[in-house]
Design an enzyme around this catalytic site. Structure first.
Site, short mmCIF file in Angstrom:
data_model
loop_
_atom_site.label_atom_id
_atom_site.label_comp_id
_atom_site.label_asym_id
_atom_site.label_seq_id
_atom_site.Cartn_x
_atom_site.Cartn_y
_atom_site.Cartn_z
N HIS A 1 0.82 -1.21 0.00
CA HIS A 1 0.00 0.00 0.00
C HIS A 1 0.86 1.26 0.00
O HIS A 1 1.01 1.93 1.02
CB HIS A 1 -0.94 0.00 1.22
N CYS B 1 3.22 -12.07 2.31
CA CYS B 1 4.24 -12.04 3.36
C CYS B 1 4.15 -13.34 4.16
O CYS B 1 3.06 -13.77 4.54
CB CYS B 1 4.01 -10.85 4.29
N HIS C 1 -10.02 -4.47 4.70
CA HIS C 1 -8.60 -4.49 4.35
C HIS C 1 -8.28 -5.80 3.62
O HIS C 1 -8.76 -6.87 3.99
CB HIS C 1 -7.75 -4.37 5.62
N GLU D 1 -5.85 -7.78 3.55
CA GLU D 1 -5.32 -8.90 4.35
C GLU D 1 -6.45 -9.63 5.07
O GLU D 1 -6.50 -10.87 5.10
CB GLU D 1 -4.30 -8.37 5.37
N ASN E 1 -0.61 0.10 8.54
CA ASN E 1 0.44 0.31 9.55
C ASN E 1 0.86 1.77 9.63
O ASN E 1 1.20 2.26 10.71
CB ASN E 1 1.60 -0.67 9.35
N SER F 1 5.66 0.18 4.12
CA SER F 1 5.66 0.09 2.65
C SER F 1 6.25 1.34 1.99
O SER F 1 6.04 1.57 0.79
CB SER F 1 4.22 -0.13 2.17
S1 SF4 Z 1 4.06 -5.25 7.79
FE1 SF4 Z 1 5.64 -6.27 6.60
S2 SF4 Z 1 6.44 -7.95 7.90
FE2 SF4 Z 1 4.48 -7.24 8.74
S3 SF4 Z 1 3.01 -8.67 7.86
FE3 SF4 Z 1 3.01 -6.82 6.56
S4 SF4 Z 1 4.51 -7.29 4.97
FE4 SF4 Z 1 4.83 -8.79 6.61
#
Ligand code: SF4
Length: 306
Positions: A41, A96, A124, A126, A225, A267
């Site tokens: 992202h 990942c 999201h 994920e 994040n 990212s």
């Molecule tokens: S932030 Fe990075 S290390 Fe953590 S799950 Fe996502 S891709 Fe993997």
């Protein structure tokens, strides 16, 4: 003015791996190359790959039979993998490995018939991918602590849980505590699903909060994040802004500021942060940029066969 750089920031091992996979696939096969969802992202990373001929898709509808495709770092549901196989698409999985570990735990719970609470942001990528590893009648997605009230399972039900990797460590802890209170037979994992990169970046922002008057987080708005880093600073009562790159920085915000902290999501390429430092030093009187070595420097994930 002094600038403080978070000791841990920027690319994590999962993002570096995903970007390397696309780079190497481009080198080996050239375009057309499809990527399912944004590979990571970050707008700059995505537009750079677009300029090299990569096509990003959110469904497999527009991907021709037999085409070459990469699944993004956020992972995909098994139904997407099956659909790709059906269309004879040659895919490389850039999920990942830490997300893959969560898929496997979710799948194990589901196979045993254990109800699974999936803590994360419903839309999201994920979370959408992880949902696919759990049977519908066993799956319960929880975004906030108050969502636990509406879970209608009997309170003596053994419940497993998994979380999105990029949540706030502190918020997730209180959600898990509330879940445990409601379901005393909650199955606790050996280790947290919040990945090392998310934790380290949040801890580094907390450190910055002790020294800084304002914290600039580099990251795209859809980067979970990065958003959590901005919130971490705000929760510690330090003003914080999220910008994609230097041209979004309103320099007037730094009037009368003496200590500026800078961090970036997992990212975000290094050149984005360098651009922000360059803009601040050009526009303000900066006496020192405090840098420290990242403790994550040596950490890498192995690549799949490309
Ligand atoms: S932030 Fe990075 S290390 Fe953590 S799950 Fe996502 S891709 Fe993997």
């Amino acid at each position: 003015m002094e600038i403080y750089l978070a000791h841990t920031q920027g690319f994590c091992a999962g993002v570096s791996r995903a970007i390397t996979i696309v780079d190497q696939a481009l080198k080996k096969y050239g375009p057309p190359l499809f990527v399912y969802h944004e590979i990571v992202h970050n707008k700059s990373v995505v537009s750079d790959f677009k300029s090299k001929g990569v096509t990003f898709v959110d469904t497999l509808e527009g991907v021709p039979q037999g085409a070459r495709l990469i699944f993004s770092a956020h992972g995909v549901s098994p139904s997407v993998i099956k659909e790709a196989q059906k269309k004879n698409i040659q895919f490389i999985d850039a999920t990942c490995p830490l997300v893959g570990r969560i898929h496997r735990r979710a799948e194990e719970f589901s196979k045993k018939g254990t109800h699974v609470v999936l803590i994360g942001h419903r839309k999201h990528e994920e979370v959408v991918g992880t949902q696919g590893y759990v049977a519908n009648d066993l799956l319960h997605v929880v975004e906030k602590e108050k969502d636990i009230e509406s879970l209608s399972l009997p309170t003596d039900t053994p419940v497993g849980f998994v979380t999105q990797t990029t949540l706030s460590k502190d918020d997730t802890q209180s959600i898990v505590e509330a879940l445990h209170k409601k379901y005393p037979a909650l199955i606790m994992p050996v280790a947290s699903d919040i990945c090392y990169a998310t934790q380290n970046r949040q801890d580094a922002v907390k450190e910055l909060c002790k020294a800084c008057d304002i914290i600039i987080i580099c990251g795209s708005p859809n980067s979970s994040n990065s958003q959590r880093l901005r919130e971490t600073a705000q929760k510690h009562n330090v003003e914080s802004i999220l910008i994609d790159k230097a041209d979004e920085l309103n320099i007037a915000l730094l009037d009368h500021v003496r200590r500026v902290g800078i961090s970036s999501g997992a990212s975000v390429p290094e050149y984005i942060v360098a651009g922000v430092i360059e803009k601040i030093t050009r526009c303000c009187q900066v006496s020192k940029v405090h840098r420290s070595e990242s403790p994550e420097k040596e950490l890498t994930f192995s690549l799949p066969k490309i």
